[in-house]
Scaffold this motif. Sequence first.
Motif, PDB file in Angstrom:
ATOM      1  N   ALA A   1       0.984  -1.466  -0.061  1.00 46.91           N
ATOM      2  CA  ALA A   1      -0.038  -0.006  -0.079  1.00 46.91           C
ATOM      3  C   ALA A   1       0.870   1.267   0.005  1.00 46.91           C
ATOM      4  N   ALA A   2       0.545   2.120  -0.828  1.00 50.87           N
ATOM      5  CA  ALA A   2       1.027   3.534  -0.722  1.00 50.87           C
ATOM      6  C   ALA A   2       1.060   4.234   0.748  1.00 50.87           C
ATOM      7  N   SER A   3       0.149   3.941   1.443  1.00 58.46           N
ATOM      8  CA  SER A   3       0.079   4.710   2.673  1.00 58.46           C
ATOM      9  C   SER A   3      -0.767   3.783   3.421  1.00 58.46           C
ATOM     10  N   PRO A   4      -0.536   3.518   4.995  1.00 56.94           N
ATOM     11  CA  PRO A   4      -1.132   2.702   5.773  1.00 56.94           C
ATOM     12  C   PRO A   4      -2.629   3.037   5.931  1.00 56.94           C
ATOM     13  N   THR A   5      -2.972   4.567   5.919  1.00 59.30           N
ATOM     14  CA  THR A   5      -4.412   5.065   6.035  1.00 59.30           C
ATOM     15  C   THR A   5      -4.610   5.940   4.850  1.00 59.30           C
ATOM     16  N   PHE A   6      -5.942   6.295   4.884  1.00 59.26           N
ATOM     17  CA  PHE A   6      -6.367   7.290   3.918  1.00 59.26           C
ATOM     18  C   PHE A   6      -7.661   7.842   4.358  1.00 59.26           C
ATOM     19  N   GLU A   7      -8.014   9.288   4.341  1.00 61.07           N
ATOM     20  CA  GLU A   7      -9.429   9.800   4.534  1.00 61.07           C
ATOM     21  C   GLU A   7     -10.257   9.933   3.263  1.00 61.07           C
ATOM     22  N   VAL A   8     -11.399   9.712   3.491  1.00 55.34           N
ATOM     23  CA  VAL A   8     -12.347  10.034   2.613  1.00 55.34           C
ATOM     24  C   VAL A   8     -13.636  10.654   3.193  1.00 55.34           C
ATOM     25  N   ASN A   9     -14.028  11.804   2.732  1.00 54.24           N
ATOM     26  CA  ASN A   9     -15.225  12.654   2.801  1.00 54.24           C
ATOM     27  C   ASN A   9     -16.445  11.937   2.501  1.00 54.24           C
ATOM     28  N   PHE A  10     -17.408  11.753   3.373  1.00 49.57           N
ATOM     29  CA  PHE A  10     -18.668  10.943   3.010  1.00 49.57           C
ATOM     30  C   PHE A  10     -19.871  11.791   3.248  1.00 49.57           C
ATOM     31  N   ALA A  11     -19.899  12.693   3.554  1.00 52.68           N
ATOM     32  CA  ALA A  11     -21.094  13.843   3.620  1.00 52.68           C
ATOM     33  C   ALA A  11     -20.600  15.316   3.891  1.00 52.68           C
ATOM     34  N   ARG A  12     -21.391  16.109   3.180  1.00 52.88           N
ATOM     35  CA  ARG A  12     -21.055  17.712   3.499  1.00 52.88           C
ATOM     36  C   ARG A  12     -22.062  18.518   3.517  1.00 52.88           C
ATOM     37  N   LEU A  13     -21.884  19.303   4.744  1.00 50.19           N
ATOM     38  CA  LEU A  13     -22.962  20.269   4.942  1.00 50.19           C
ATOM     39  C   LEU A  13     -22.459  21.638   4.406  1.00 50.19           C
ATOM     40  N   GLU A  14     -23.389  22.354   3.565  1.00 55.50           N
ATOM     41  CA  GLU A  14     -22.806  23.692   3.162  1.00 55.50           C
ATOM     42  C   GLU A  14     -23.850  24.684   3.762  1.00 55.50           C
TER      43      GLU A  14
END
Length: 137
Positions: free
Chosen positions: A82-95
């Motif tokens: 793996a390129a990185s052991p962890t990664f983050e993903v945004n799954f909901a957005r309040l505008e």
Amino acid sequence: MAKQKKTWVYSPGLDPRARASDALKAEVERKANELIGTALTPKYVQPPPQNPKFNYVTGLSTKWHGRYFYFVATYACPFPDAASPTFEVNFARLEHTTVGRFNLAYLRHTGKWHQLFAGLTLDECLKSVRDDPWFQP
């Protein structure tokens, strides 16, 4: 080649009503973190599998970026290459749109945000994030 003529044009800034106050930001963060701690983390964050074959959710968090408030899932990559052991993903957005109102969107598989609800209160947005299947990490 001819020299181009410069022209001035009116360029309005962001709507000042859309700027979230520090008090509103603190309230949104408090309620969202409470939702993550009580409803989302027990549901989506599980112990690591014995022989993982896929990425899995290790944590949930929130963050502000401008007038957008994001729910973020942290995934673990259990593979040795793996390129990185962890990664983050945004799954909901309040505008934040106007005083006390938000638009709610989810991140599609295409990488684009799709707005499902407009003009909701904070409590309505958090209820949708908790209950609707569109907002799963």
